[in-house]
Scaffold this active site. Structure first.
Site, PDB file in Angstrom:
ATOM      1  N   ASP A  62      13.653  47.757  15.313  1.00 29.35           N
ATOM      2  CA  ASP A  62      12.983  48.211  16.091  1.00 29.35           C
ATOM      3  C   ASP A  62      14.016  49.249  17.135  1.00 29.35           C
ATOM      4  O   ASP A  62      14.986  48.525  17.671  1.00 29.35           O
ATOM      5  CB  ASP A  62      12.246  47.669  17.370  1.00 29.35           C
ATOM      6  CG  ASP A  62      11.257  48.392  18.018  1.00 29.35           C
ATOM      7  OD1 ASP A  62       9.994  48.393  17.657  1.00 29.35           O
ATOM      8  OD2 ASP A  62      11.748  48.842  19.092  1.00 29.35           O
TER       9      ASP A  62
ATOM     10  N   ASP B 247       3.589  42.072  17.859  1.00 30.52           N
ATOM     11  CA  ASP B 247       3.051  42.797  19.012  1.00 30.52           C
ATOM     12  C   ASP B 247       2.803  44.133  18.659  1.00 30.52           C
ATOM     13  O   ASP B 247       1.849  44.659  19.597  1.00 30.52           O
ATOM     14  CB  ASP B 247       4.473  42.962  19.759  1.00 30.52           C
ATOM     15  CG  ASP B 247       5.685  43.427  19.020  1.00 30.52           C
ATOM     16  OD1 ASP B 247       5.487  43.828  18.048  1.00 30.52           O
ATOM     17  OD2 ASP B 247       6.679  43.517  19.729  1.00 30.52           O
ATOM     18  N   HIS B 248       2.854  44.840  17.599  1.00 29.03           N
ATOM     19  CA  HIS B 248       2.579  46.155  17.354  1.00 29.03           C
ATOM     20  C   HIS B 248       1.322  46.301  16.663  1.00 29.03           C
ATOM     21  O   HIS B 248       0.103  46.770  17.191  1.00 29.03           O
ATOM     22  CB  HIS B 248       3.685  46.931  16.377  1.00 29.03           C
ATOM     23  CG  HIS B 248       4.888  47.134  16.771  1.00 29.03           C
ATOM     24  ND1 HIS B 248       5.741  46.385  17.436  1.00 29.03           N
ATOM     25  CD2 HIS B 248       5.303  48.403  17.027  1.00 29.03           C
ATOM     26  CE1 HIS B 248       6.715  46.913  17.951  1.00 29.03           C
ATOM     27  NE2 HIS B 248       6.392  48.465  17.678  1.00 29.03           N
TER      28      HIS B 248
HETATM   29  C1  MIC Z   1       8.135  52.772  18.348  1.00 33.39           C
HETATM   30  O1  MIC Z   1       8.394  52.567  19.408  1.00 33.39           O
HETATM   31  O2  MIC Z   1       8.189  53.988  17.604  1.00 33.39           O
HETATM   32  C2  MIC Z   1       8.153  51.736  17.327  1.00 33.39           C
HETATM   33  C3  MIC Z   1       6.874  51.527  16.747  1.00 33.39           C
HETATM   34  O3  MIC Z   1       8.300  50.583  18.177  1.00 33.39           O
HETATM   35  C4  MIC Z   1       9.117  51.817  16.219  1.00 33.39           C
HETATM   36  C5  MIC Z   1       9.168  50.913  15.286  1.00 33.39           C
HETATM   37  C6  MIC Z   1       8.230  50.899  13.914  1.00 33.39           C
HETATM   38  O4  MIC Z   1       7.892  52.294  13.782  1.00 33.39           O
HETATM   39  O5  MIC Z   1       7.788  50.048  13.776  1.00 33.39           O
HETATM   40  C7  MIC Z   1      10.315  51.834  16.935  1.00 33.39           C
HETATM   41  O6  MIC Z   1      10.598  52.154  18.085  1.00 33.39           O
HETATM   42  O7  MIC Z   1      11.514  51.517  15.921  1.00 33.39           O
HETATM   43 FE1  SF4 Z   2       6.540  48.723  21.071  1.00 34.08          FE
HETATM   44 FE2  SF4 Z   2       7.876  50.549  20.360  1.00 34.08          FE
HETATM   45 FE3  SF4 Z   2       6.250  50.940  22.518  1.00 34.08          FE
HETATM   46 FE4  SF4 Z   2       8.271  49.448  22.761  1.00 34.08          FE
HETATM   47  S1  SF4 Z   2       8.111  51.648  22.439  1.00 34.08           S
HETATM   48  S2  SF4 Z   2       6.247  48.857  23.240  1.00 34.08           S
HETATM   49  S3  SF4 Z   2       8.474  48.574  20.932  1.00 34.08           S
HETATM   50  S4  SF4 Z   2       5.528  50.543  20.094  1.00 34.08           S
END
Ligand code: MIC
Ligand code: SF4
Length: 642
Positions: free
Chosen positions: A119, A64-65
């Protein structure tokens, strides 16, 4: 504390240690989740542990990222993740199926279970009465290998809700109110447990929004009861049999109580650049806006997008801004199409993006220079949007919709009649984008696909008794993991390539020279203030500095997940006994720290200044052992028999 939901679930899962606040307990983990940005590293580590199949009840790998696919790197990661899921017995949620936390709540989360996810917003499933914690990828790999996960037994804060939200005020305003009261450090060492008569007036997606953004308080997790509302939601998802009631006892004892009357809440907004800088929308209304973003794991449920669609119905997004909508899941989109509400969004001029994290993690839709962006997301750290001087405001879907229509930050109550969303009795359940685990015999024959972007894991040596080096950099308070290792379209695709991603450590500081200096000086130390490492769970914020030779990080205080990640990768996390000693170290000072076996007192000798400073740590004996052998992976390999 007794009779709380937290206590009830933890009691059933503690396999080692005592339920005493602050003491370390080991928890049996039922479910795990990973997403692709942290997942590649997590599965590389799982594979290195040498187990042939996950040992959990359920493990899911989400994509999803990293979905922009600007070159071969993202798709290579996808192939690796899909093949690893097939080989090791995981569910695989294909790209396009949605954001991990939204899909987990819809299709997998169960009351009473423990969930660990790579996450930081894994607590979203706390909206379902599940004890869900965010962690680094290596801890998730360990859980998949059947290891219990150690946490500090938390304090439990009862967040007592009374009343009912008014029209145009929603769950996001509740969590913004919590953040207004306790800020980005107020939840450290605590679980936020939502109780009181107001809880029944919140749907599961509302609860998930609140639990999701509880992460921004620094809490271990957030949790709601599993009640009739939960039951109905699970039934509507065709999973009624997975329901069990979990309520706090009548006389449950909480370590602290926060009282919130939902009826009194009004639309709230978090100002740049912290989710904890909260005001009412009325106080900041009128600010000219360049972009509105709806989506993210905080606010992309069907309920949220229905509200936005109906507020926009028959109108047009203001000409001075553009609006993006990233739906949380394919289920959400299917409903919006079926009900015709998707048309309202499109006709109003909203740009519909993929069902993924998208702009929330800087993957597209960056604001213009010095742009004001109003987003329903959970983080507004400087630079995270992809534009260094952008000003990001965090709001509810209602406030986002009102702002999109007027072009300035607007209290949604000004829009008039509230479009109460009509929720379906039953959700469209179609799991054809989720690939089930292969049977063991077939899985054994499957091969993991390693594209050229998947580099081998770096290995690190055991720690010496004395750490020597330079104070390479001195940083302030609330350094986020986005500061330490940024995300975004350029850097996220390097998550499975440690040598490359390490070039971006603290990129926005030190004129982008940190990486070069650290290597030239053969590593050294990072000095910082309070709440170092707040935000995401990305272990690259520890792994990449380790790769550059960072030996210890010396700060006033740490954020929970980052502290664990530092230990996992063999960087010694130390704090000043006396916070004012922070002033006694300058960048460039030559330092020596005798850590010995990390059991006795630790002193820092500032050779340049001729001073001695006492440092503290909160390491358990096991942490110390892990650090000394050079990190958790070598430790696990030594200690887990296949
Ligand atoms: C975020 O919201 O910062 C992320 C990207 O989802 C991170 C995880 C990541 O860095 O891959 C998170 O919240 O842990
Ligand atoms: Fe994705 Fe992290 Fe953003 Fe949630 S906060 S939508 S897990 S990048």
């Amino acid at each position: 504390m007794s009779g709380t939901i937290t206590e009830k679930i933890l009691k059933q899962h503690i396999v080692q240690g005592n339920a005493v606040i602050g003491e370390e307990v080991a928890l049996k983990i039922d479910h795990t989740l990973t997403q692709d940005a942290t997942g590649t590293m997590s599965y590389l580590q799982f594979i290195a542990i040498g187990i042939d199949r996950v040992k959990t009840e359920l493990s899911v790998s989400f994509l999803d990222h990293n979905t922009l696919q600007t070159d071969f790197k993202n798709p290579d990661d996808h192939l690796f993740l899909q093949s690893a899921a097939a080989k090791y017995g995981l569910y695989y949620s294909r790209p396009g199926n949605g954001i991990c936390h939204q899909v987990f709540v819809e299709r997998f989360a169960q009351p009473g279970k423990t969930l660990i996810g790579s996450d930081s917003h894994t607590p979203t499933s706390g909206g379902m009465g599940c004890f869900a914690i965010g962690a680094g990828g290596l801890d998730v790999a360990a859980a998949m290998a059947g290891q219990a996960i150690r946490i500090k037994y938390p304090k439990v804060v009862g967040v007592k809700l009374t009343g009912k939200l008014s029209d145009w005020v929603s769950a996001k305003d509740v969590i913004l109110e919590v953040l207004r009261r306790i800020n980005v450090k107020g939840g450290v060492g605590k679980v936020l447990e939502y109780i009181g008569p107001g809880v029944k007036n919140l749907s599961v997606p509302d609860r998930a929004t609140i639990a999701n953004m509880g992460t921004e308080t620094g809490s271990t997790t957030s949790i709601f009861p599993s009640d009739e509302v939960t039951k109905k939601f699970l039934e509507a998802q065709g999973r009624g049999e997975q329901w069990q009631e979990i309520m706090p006892d009548e006389n449950a004892q909480y370590d602290e109580i926060i009282e919130i009357d939902l009826s009194e809440l009004e639309p709230m907004v978090a100002l740049p650049h912290s989710p904890g800088s909260v005001k009412t929308v009325r106080e900041v209304a009128g600010l000219k806006v360049d972009q509105v973003g709806v989506g993210s794991c905080t606010n992309s449920s069907l309920r949220d997008l229905k509200v936005v669609a109906n507020a926009l119905k028959g109108k047009t997004v203001a000409t001075n801004l553009h609006m993006t909508v990233s739906p949380g899941s394919r289920q959400v989109v299917e409903h919006l199409i079926d009900s015709g509400e998707m048309k309202y969004l499109i006709q109003a001029g909203a740009r519909i993006l993929e069902n993924a994290c998208g702009p929330c993690v800087g993957m597209g839709a960056a604001p213009c220079s010095a742009g004001v962006s109003v987003r329903t997301f959970n983080r507004n750290f400087k630079g995270r949007s992809g534009t260094k001087d952008a000003q990001v405001y965090l709001v509810s879907p209602e406030t986002a919709a009102a702002t999109a229509l007027t072009g300035v930050l607007t209290d949604p109550r000004d829009l008039g009649e509230y479009p109460e969303p009509e929720m379906p009795e039953k959700f469209f359940v179609n799991d054809n984008m989720i690939i089930e685990p292969l049977p063991y015999e077939d899985a054994k024959k499957a091969n993991v696909i390693y594209g050229p972007n998947i580099k081998p894991l770096p290995t690190f040596s055991p720690l010496p008794d004395v750490l020597k080096g330079e104070a390479l950099i001195k940083l302030g308070d609330n350094m986020t993991t986005d500061d330490i290792i940024p995300a975004g379209a350029k850097i996220l695709p390097l998550r499975s390539n440690v040598p490359e991603i390490s070039k971006y450590v603290l990129e926005a500081f030190d004129n982008g020279n940190f990486y070069k200096r650290a290597l030239e000086k053969n590593g050294g130390f990072i000095i910082a203030g309070d709440n170092y490492g707040q935000g995401s769970s990305r272990e690259h914020a520890a792994l990449a500095p380790k790769y550059l030779g960072i030996k210890a990080v010396i700060v006033k205080s740490f954020a929970r997940i980052h502290l664990a990640n530092l230990i996992n990768f063999g960087i010694v996390p130390l704090t000043f006994e006396n916070p004012s000693d922070y002033d006694k170290i300058e960048p460039g000072d030559s330092l020596e720290i005798e850590i010995g076996n990390l059991k006795s007192e630790v002193f820092l000798n500032n050779i340049t200044k001729g001073t001695k400073i006492k440092l503290l740590h909160t390491l358990s004996e096991l942490d110390a052992e892990i650090l000394k052998v050079g990190g958790k992976l070598p430790w696990i390999k030594k200690n887990i028999a296949n």
